[in-house]
Write an enzyme that holds these catalytic residues in place. Structure first.
Site, PDB file in Angstrom:
ATOM      1  N   LYS A 230      26.075 -37.144  -8.527  1.00  0.00           N
ATOM      2  CA  LYS A 230      25.939 -36.195  -9.635  1.00  0.00           C
ATOM      3  C   LYS A 230      25.998 -36.933 -10.973  1.00  0.00           C
ATOM      4  CE  LYS A 230      30.880 -35.479  -9.585  1.00  0.00           C
ATOM      5  NZ  LYS A 230      31.861 -35.171  -8.549  1.00  0.00           N
TER       6      LYS A 230
ATOM      7  N   TYR B 173      31.864 -51.151 -42.476  1.00  0.00           N
ATOM      8  CA  TYR B 173      32.039 -49.948 -43.304  1.00  0.00           C
ATOM      9  C   TYR B 173      33.495 -49.749 -43.684  1.00  0.00           C
ATOM     10  CZ  TYR B 173      27.325 -48.284 -42.105  1.00  0.00           C
ATOM     11  OH  TYR B 173      25.987 -48.136 -41.980  1.00  0.00           O
TER      12      TYR B 173
HETATM   13  C1  LIG Z   1      32.690 -35.827  -7.808  1.00  0.00           C
HETATM   14  C2  LIG Z   1      33.163 -35.283  -6.555  1.00  0.00           C
HETATM   15  C3  LIG Z   1      33.661 -36.108  -5.536  1.00  0.00           C
HETATM   16  C4  LIG Z   1      33.842 -37.594  -5.702  1.00  0.00           C
HETATM   17  O1  LIG Z   1      35.047 -37.855  -6.347  1.00  0.00           O
HETATM   18  P1  LIG Z   1      35.566 -39.360  -6.562  1.00  0.00           P
HETATM   19  O2  LIG Z   1      36.922 -39.215  -7.119  1.00  0.00           O
HETATM   20  O3  LIG Z   1      34.623 -39.983  -7.522  1.00  0.00           O
HETATM   21  O4  LIG Z   1      35.536 -39.992  -5.247  1.00  0.00           O
HETATM   22  C5  LIG Z   1      33.968 -35.540  -4.321  1.00  0.00           C
HETATM   23  N1  LIG Z   1      33.843 -34.203  -4.128  1.00  0.00           N
HETATM   24  C6  LIG Z   1      33.400 -33.374  -5.085  1.00  0.00           C
HETATM   25  C7  LIG Z   1      33.306 -31.931  -4.804  1.00  0.00           C
HETATM   26  C8  LIG Z   1      33.054 -33.873  -6.337  1.00  0.00           C
HETATM   27  O5  LIG Z   1      32.623 -33.056  -7.278  1.00  0.00           O
END
Ligand SMILES: *Cc1c(COP(=O)(O)O)cnc(C)c1O
Length: 815
Positions: free
Chosen positions: A483, A709
């Site tokens: 994602k 700056y």
């Molecule tokens: C992003 C996500 C993960 C992965 O989490 P990590 O801490 O990066 O391993 C797993 N499950 C869901 C539902 C997520 O949204």
């Protein structure tokens, strides 16, 4: 190797169907990376995880006509089969026979860390002293070692092989196949320790490799190793190296002014410059020196070889080129083995046409006609559109190559000819010996030149995935969370790589992320975690699988599904609320949920939940409560459904901290990028992301002058300041200016001074000698690490990565 089918069947006691006179010189086990089909057999390897037999068809499609397999499939015509009882044992038997009969000097490397790097270094130091063969990549397992050994042929005088184990009783099998004359035991760490009762047992297992060795060279900083080797192998020649002066080979003093290191080799002192001073590198250098000495290489020669190592960037990199080309740059060295590797790499990309730039092969003492015969054969099989030959030698043999051929005396002539800039929509492989400097071609072909890049090491990513897999049961599936553009790294590139490596599932947040992947050819099942109402139609059209977390979503989605005319069991994923309070069904909703589900044509593919604090030891009790709730509620749901969906709850730190709750699948995210909050786990992971830039300008700022700056940095003595072309528009928070954050220059931290500008910032490099404009700067990777950088920003690594602006070019490298 070079055997007939008959010979191989005899050696291994296997059956033949077909032509026993065919000759086999290579065995391929991965149908996707077959670089040559001539005299090549495909072996379908069956392991507890996977059956290679499903790839037989694609191997045959590629032109293979000899198949080694446990089963015979009669639907293919004109194929010769070697039918074996057990594919892995077959390989081991054949390799054992082959090694026994080839009489070369051999080095066997085992240990927890450093095997691959030492093997590569040794190879670089020794290949022009002896014709040398080595394990490809890190082929060191029950399958990898035999495949490596089978590469030995008549010309080789030295073989360097890695040997890796992860479970008790594995070394005995490997030692039975391969008995190295020189044994090298690198560092013993905690990798795979989980499968052993104790460090004691792990060491006992590893040192079995040396049962028949004449010389054992080992890292003696581990006193247990030292003691065990001396007890067990007192009659052999034992040489210990390490940082401690109790070893026979060690460093004498700290670094002198001229950046030289003196080391003690028994009674002798030798000095040479070193360029990387971390402990792991230094220890590896000691091992290297010890072996080179043992093989009789002169001191002066050793010093030169070690100096040459520093320049090595032994990598194949894939770069986005101008005119929609992909450029694969491999301009480090050129020999037959590395040519094969590069051709394999090429096959991982899908472009209708390809071109090759190839130079003379230098430093090989074989007959050049023979050499270029073999080279042209390999090349011709790839069906290149155009081949550009550089160098007097190879140009003489241009007739051997079947393609549009152009020859050039040197790289400059090729660049000046402008041929390359006419190429469109192809994959272009640059493969050359170092002295031809064909990396200059890369500069011409590279798109959107930018000094600031985010480099993503896909091999490290794969290592991290495999590390997490090693903690799990073989049957447990893995979903990779890609994602938010794969945490900022590029969702297509990462997904394509993972698909190639057989990931079971991909997870995205929104439908359009999934659509992009489908459009570019990703076929793995994709779960959409937060499908928005307006996107259901698209979701169904692109065969994406929704997370269903409430009655509202369930009803709306089912309505959309019926409208779409889809009547099969559509896969959905039910999210349960277990304590995170983000999305999900609560326990009192389960009865109604089942009732609705049982009335629809939806198929619950999985039931899952998410842990809020799997990384926090202080929340262990809460996490266990979440896990318990999940167990209870998911079991209840399964009982009421008329079938059993798979279940999953663990994210990356869940995998490492709550391995027992892996159920049928886990969801990896940050862990595959090499980040873990647990320092022991962190040591086992490789860093994937490197944010780099170069120095634009160096200035001396005098006492009384100011930087940037609002004049927020005013040195009280003349100070050397460097300007680098990254700023807050690239995703560096402005908050870390004014000496809160630092970047890495020559492995030293250089504090950011003054306010960070939109596209630039200034750093204090007063304490760093020998700098020049154009030198490399690391925003984060090793020093500072991503974690340290996140600490400057007072945030977590996830946010740092997802905040890097899209204008920073992402490049992908593989070892
Ligand atoms: C992003 C996500 C993960 C992965 O989490 P990590 O801490 O990066 O391993 C797993 N499950 C869901 C539902 C997520 O949204």
């Amino acid at each position: 190797m070079n055997y007939t089918v008959n010979q191989i069947a005899n050696i291994t006691n296997s059956k033949i169907i077909g032509d026993g006179e065919l000759i086999i010189k290579n065995i391929a086990f991965d149908s996707r990376i077959i670089y040559s089909t001539k005299n090549t057999a495909f072996i379908a390897i069956n392991t507890s995880k996977n059956s290679g037999e499903k790839f037989i068809e694609s191997a045959i499609d590629r032109g293979i006509n000899i198949i080694i397999s446990e089963h015979h499939y009669s639907q293919f015509d004109n194929i010769t089969w070697i039918i074996v009882e057990n594919s892995v044992e077959f390989l081991q038997k054949l390799a054992k026979y082959h090694f026994k009969n080839c009489h070369i000097k051999s080095i066997g490397i085992t240990g927890s860390n450093g095997k691959t790097i030492l093997k590569e270094w040794l190879y670089q130091c020794l290949w022009n002293e002896f014709p040398t063969v080595k394990s490809p990549k890190s082929f060191n397992s029950q399958v990898g070692l035999p495949l490596s050994l089978l590469q030995i042929n008549d010309v080789h005088r030295l073989g360097i092989f890695e040997v890796g184990i992860s479970k008790p009783n594995e070394m005995e099998k490997l030692e039975n196949i391969f008995q190295p004359q020189i044994g090298l035991l690198t560092h013993i760490g905690t990798a795979h320790l989980a499968n052993f009762k104790s460090e004691d047992e792990l060491i006992d297992e590893k040192i079995q490799l040396f049962k028949d060795s004449e010389v054992i060279i080992y890292n003696g900083d581990n006193t247990l190793v030292d003691k065990k080797l001396n007890d067990l192998y007192s009659s052999k020649k034992l040489i210990s190296y390490g940082l401690s002066d109790s070893n026979q080979v060690y460093f004498k003093n700290s670094i002198s002014k001229d950046e030289k290191f003196t080391f003690q080799y028994f009674d002798e002192e030798i000095s040479f410059p070193v360029h990387q001073k971390d402990e792991a590198t230094l220890t590896n250098v000691l091992a290297l020196i010890t072996i080179l000495k043992e093989l009789g290489v002169e001191n002066q020669n050793i010093i030169e070889k070690i100096n040459a190592l520093k320049a090595v960037e032994m990598r194949l990199e894939a770069i986005e080129g101008i005119k929609n080309n992909i450029v694969i740059n491999d301009s480090f060295n050129l020999d037959l083995d590395s040519l094969k590797t590069a051709l394999q790499f090429l096959n991982e990309y899908k472009k209708p046409k390809k071109s090759l730039v190839l130079t003379d092969i230098v430093g090989v003492n074989s007959n050049s006609k023979e050499l270029y015969d073999e080279v042209s054969e390999l090349v011709n099989e790839q069906k290149f559109d155009s081949v550009f030959l550089i160098g007097n030698e190879i140009s003489k043999f241009s007739d051997l190559f079947k393609a549009k051929i152009h020859t050039f005396i040197n790289t400059k002539e090729l660049i000046d000819s402008k041929h390359l800039t006419e190429i469109e929509n192809q994959i272009i492989l640059l493969k050359g010996a170092r002295k031809f400097e064909i990396e200059k071609i890369k500069d011409v072909l590279e798109l959107r030149k930018h000094d600031t890049v985010l480099e993503i090491n896909l091999n490290a990513l794969l290592h991290n995935i495999n590390y997490h897999k090693s903690l799990l049961k073989p049957a447990t599936k893995m979903m990779a969370m890609v994602k938010a553009n794969s945490y900022g790294l590029g969702s297509y590139e990462i997904s394509e790589f993972l698909q190639h490596h057989h990931i079971d599932y991909l997870g995205v947040a929104f439908v359009d992320e999934g659509v992009e992947l489908r459009k570019k050819g990703i076929t793995v099942p994709i779960v959409v975690m937060n499908p928005e109402q307006h996107s259901y139609e698209t979701l169904i059209q692109y065969n994406l699988e929704p997370e269903i977390y409430s009655f509202r979503v369930l009803e709306l989605f089912y309505e959309a599904l019926q409208k779409s005319g889809y009547d099969k069991n559509y896969p959905i994923h039910i999210k349960l609320e277990t304590g995170m309070h983000r999305l999900g069904f609560k326990y009192f909703e389960l009865d109604d949920l089942v009732e609705i589900l049982n009335k629809t044509t939806l198929k619950v593919q999985s039931i899952f939940s998410h842990l809020s604090s799997s990384d926090l030891p202080t929340e262990k009790e809460f996490t266990l409560h979440q896990l318990e709730t999940f167990e209870k509620n998911s079991s209840y749901l399964i009982e009421k459904l008329r079938y059993t969906p798979i279940r999953h709850i663990l994210n990356s730190s869940g995998i490492t901290n709550y391995t027992n709750y892996q159920y049928d699948m886990v969801r990896i995210g940050i862990g595959m990028l090499g980040e873990s909050p647990n320092s022991e786990i962190q040591k086992q992971l490789h860093s994937v992301v490197s944010f780099k830039t170069v120095i634009s300008q160096i200035s001396l700022v005098e006492n009384g002058e100011s930087v940037g700056y609002s004049r927020r940095f005013k040195p009280n003595q003349p100070t050397k300041i460097a300007t680098i072309p990254v700023g807050y528009a690239d995703g560096i928070p402005r908050l870390i200016g004014n000496q809160i954050g630092s970047v890495g220059v020559n492995k030293t931290l250089a504090p950011i001074v003054g306010s960070i500008c939109m596209d630039m910032m200034m750093i204090n490099v007063d304490h760093i000698p020998n700098l020049k404009e154009g030198d490399k700067v690391t925003v984060f990777n090793a020093k500072p690490s991503l974690k340290e950088f996140a600490d400057y920003c007072k945030t977590i690594t996830y946010e740092v990565l997802t905040s890097i602006s899209p204008r920073v070019k992402r490049i992908y490298v593989k070892d």
